[in-house]
Design a protein around this motif. Structure first.
Motif, mmCIF file in Angstrom:
data_model
loop_
_atom_site.group_PDB
_atom_site.id
_atom_site.type_symbol
_atom_site.label_atom_id
_atom_site.label_comp_id
_atom_site.label_asym_id
_atom_site.label_seq_id
_atom_site.Cartn_x
_atom_site.Cartn_y
_atom_site.Cartn_z
ATOM 1 N N GLU A 270 4.623 -14.056 13.294
ATOM 2 C CA GLU A 270 3.765 -12.942 13.714
ATOM 3 C C GLU A 270 4.561 -11.633 13.736
ATOM 4 O OE1 GLU A 270 0.310 -14.606 16.587
ATOM 5 O OE2 GLU A 270 2.344 -14.740 17.420
ATOM 6 N N GLY A 271 5.813 -11.711 14.126
ATOM 7 C CA GLY A 271 6.672 -10.524 14.115
ATOM 8 C C GLY A 271 6.874 -9.981 12.720
ATOM 9 N N LYS A 272 6.970 -10.886 11.751
ATOM 10 C CA LYS A 272 7.113 -10.457 10.354
ATOM 11 C C LYS A 272 5.828 -9.795 9.870
ATOM 12 C CE LYS A 272 11.287 -11.523 9.965
ATOM 13 N NZ LYS A 272 12.248 -10.419 9.982
ATOM 14 N N CYS A 273 4.686 -10.283 10.331
ATOM 15 C CA CYS A 273 3.406 -9.639 9.992
ATOM 16 C C CYS A 273 3.421 -8.187 10.472
ATOM 17 C CB CYS A 273 2.235 -10.350 10.655
ATOM 18 S SG CYS A 273 1.812 -11.952 9.995
ATOM 19 N N SER A 274 3.776 -8.022 11.723
ATOM 20 C CA SER A 274 3.789 -6.678 12.310
ATOM 21 C C SER A 274 4.785 -5.774 11.604
ATOM 22 C CB SER A 274 4.136 -6.761 13.800
ATOM 23 O OG SER A 274 3.161 -7.499 14.484
ATOM 24 N N GLU A 275 5.969 -6.310 11.324
ATOM 25 C CA GLU A 275 6.997 -5.524 10.640
ATOM 26 C C GLU A 275 6.530 -5.070 9.266
ATOM 27 O OE1 GLU A 275 11.551 -6.084 8.932
ATOM 28 O OE2 GLU A 275 10.642 -7.718 10.071
ATOM 29 N N CYS A 276 5.956 -5.989 8.519
ATOM 30 C CA CYS A 276 5.502 -5.672 7.175
ATOM 31 C C CYS A 276 4.352 -4.667 7.190
ATOM 32 C CB CYS A 276 5.078 -6.954 6.459
ATOM 33 S SG CYS A 276 4.752 -6.722 4.701
ATOM 34 N N HIS A 277 3.391 -4.890 8.056
ATOM 35 C CA HIS A 277 2.256 -3.971 8.127
ATOM 36 C C HIS A 277 2.697 -2.567 8.517
ATOM 37 C CE1 HIS A 277 -1.534 -6.480 7.750
ATOM 38 N NE2 HIS A 277 -0.548 -7.306 7.475
ATOM 39 N N ALA A 278 3.646 -2.463 9.419
ATOM 40 C CA ALA A 278 4.136 -1.147 9.844
ATOM 41 C C ALA A 278 4.793 -0.396 8.695
ATOM 42 C CB ALA A 278 5.115 -1.292 11.001
ATOM 43 N N LYS A 279 5.487 -1.126 7.819
ATOM 44 C CA LYS A 279 6.226 -0.488 6.725
ATOM 45 C C LYS A 279 5.421 -0.331 5.444
ATOM 46 C CE LYS A 279 10.728 -1.991 8.301
ATOM 47 N NZ LYS A 279 11.905 -2.822 8.086
ATOM 48 N N PHE A 280 4.477 -1.254 5.219
ATOM 49 C CA PHE A 280 3.867 -1.317 3.887
ATOM 50 C C PHE A 280 2.345 -1.229 3.831
ATOM 51 C CE2 PHE A 280 8.000 -3.451 3.559
ATOM 52 C CZ PHE A 280 8.572 -2.658 2.583
ATOM 53 N N ARG A 281 1.687 -1.153 4.962
ATOM 54 C CA ARG A 281 0.221 -1.056 4.957
ATOM 55 C C ARG A 281 -0.216 0.328 5.410
ATOM 56 N NH1 ARG A 281 -3.091 -5.306 3.134
ATOM 57 N NH2 ARG A 281 -4.569 -4.584 4.629
ATOM 58 N N ASP A 282 -1.422 0.691 5.032
ATOM 59 C CA ASP A 282 -1.967 1.992 5.466
ATOM 60 C C ASP A 282 -2.356 1.945 6.926
ATOM 61 O OD1 ASP A 282 -1.670 3.120 2.969
ATOM 62 O OD2 ASP A 282 -3.626 2.414 2.313
ATOM 63 N N HIS B 18 0.822 -1.207 0.000
ATOM 64 C CA HIS B 18 0.000 0.000 0.000
ATOM 65 C C HIS B 18 0.856 1.256 0.000
ATOM 66 C CE1 HIS B 18 -3.588 -2.237 2.044
ATOM 67 N NE2 HIS B 18 -3.245 -2.762 0.907
ATOM 68 N N LYS B 19 2.037 1.165 0.610
ATOM 69 C CA LYS B 19 2.925 2.333 0.675
ATOM 70 C C LYS B 19 4.372 1.850 0.596
ATOM 71 C CE LYS B 19 2.987 2.464 5.742
ATOM 72 N NZ LYS B 19 2.671 3.229 6.932
ATOM 73 N N ASN B 20 5.293 2.786 0.450
ATOM 74 C CA ASN B 20 6.730 2.495 0.331
ATOM 75 C C ASN B 20 7.031 1.566 -0.842
ATOM 76 O OD1 ASN B 20 7.593 4.101 2.510
ATOM 77 N ND2 ASN B 20 6.941 2.513 3.940
ATOM 78 N N LEU B 21 6.429 1.865 -1.975
ATOM 79 C CA LEU B 21 6.587 1.029 -3.159
ATOM 80 C C LEU B 21 8.041 0.930 -3.627
ATOM 81 C CD1 LEU B 21 3.441 2.162 -5.167
ATOM 82 C CD2 LEU B 21 3.738 0.100 -3.816
ATOM 83 N N LYS B 22 8.832 1.929 -3.311
ATOM 84 C CA LYS B 22 10.236 1.907 -3.729
ATOM 85 C C LYS B 22 11.061 0.923 -2.912
ATOM 86 C CE LYS B 22 10.200 6.552 -5.593
ATOM 87 N NZ LYS B 22 10.763 7.896 -5.570
ATOM 88 N N LYS B 23 10.483 0.412 -1.844
ATOM 89 C CA LYS B 23 11.189 -0.551 -0.984
ATOM 90 C C LYS B 23 10.665 -1.969 -1.213
ATOM 91 C CE LYS B 23 12.152 2.857 2.564
ATOM 92 N NZ LYS B 23 12.060 3.176 3.996
ATOM 93 N N ILE B 24 10.340 -2.277 -2.455
ATOM 94 C CA ILE B 24 9.746 -3.582 -2.772
ATOM 95 C C ILE B 24 10.693 -4.733 -2.427
ATOM 96 C CG2 ILE B 24 10.462 -3.655 -5.188
ATOM 97 C CD1 ILE B 24 7.021 -4.733 -3.877
ATOM 98 N N ASP B 25 11.995 -4.508 -2.527
ATOM 99 C CA ASP B 25 12.937 -5.579 -2.162
ATOM 100 C C ASP B 25 12.831 -5.924 -0.682
ATOM 101 O OD1 ASP B 25 13.862 -5.857 -4.758
ATOM 102 O OD2 ASP B 25 15.581 -4.524 -4.460
ATOM 103 N N THR B 26 12.634 -4.918 0.148
ATOM 104 C CA THR B 26 12.441 -5.155 1.584
ATOM 105 C C THR B 26 11.148 -5.915 1.814
ATOM 106 O OG1 THR B 26 13.682 -3.157 2.131
ATOM 107 C CG2 THR B 26 12.226 -4.034 3.842
ATOM 108 N N PHE B 27 10.118 -5.538 1.094
ATOM 109 C CA PHE B 27 8.831 -6.230 1.175
ATOM 110 C C PHE B 27 8.999 -7.719 0.857
ATOM 111 C CE2 PHE B 27 4.931 -7.708 -0.973
ATOM 112 C CZ PHE B 27 3.979 -7.430 -0.011
ATOM 113 N N LYS B 28 9.726 -8.008 -0.200
ATOM 114 C CA LYS B 28 9.934 -9.396 -0.613
ATOM 115 C C LYS B 28 10.772 -10.165 0.406
ATOM 116 C CE LYS B 28 9.234 -8.545 -5.491
ATOM 117 N NZ LYS B 28 9.802 -8.537 -6.827
#
Length: 96
Positions: free
Chosen positions: A84-96, A41-51
């Motif tokens: 679960e920690g990865k869920c939280s990390e990802c949502h904090a960086k990439f979700r609205d 949803h956000k930080n599209l330029k950090k797609i490598d981190t998302f992956k």
């Protein structure tokens, strides 16, 4: 869907129900290919981190299911906490 499955896994871990942990972790694992293709949803330029986060999440969910299958609920619990920690990390960086 993730929140419901997460609750079922945590409940099953508390009850010592390895069969349910394995089955529910399998449901999450089945969605990971789509997750890896998803657009944040956000930080599209950090797609490598998302992956990278998605890969780590995948590893931990897979480990949760494998450990539950072996009857190692302590290991499954530890792996799932990491997932679960990865869920939280990802949502904090990439979700609205």
């Amino acid at each position: 869907m993730y929140a419901q499955v997460q609750a079922k896994i945590n409940s099953a871990l508390e009850r010592g129900d390895a069969t349910t942990v394995e089955a529910e972790a399998g449901k999450i694992a089945a969605t990971i290919p789509d997750l890896k293709k998803a657009k944040p949803h956000k930080n599209l330029k950090k797609i490598d981190t998302f992956k990278k986060i998605a890969d780590a999440f995948s590893s931990e969910v897979t480990a949760t299911a494998a450990l539950a299958k072996k009857g190692d609920l302590a290991g499954a619990n530890a792996a799932f906490k990491k997932a679960e920690g990865k869920c939280s990390e990802c949502h904090a960086k990439f979700r609205d």
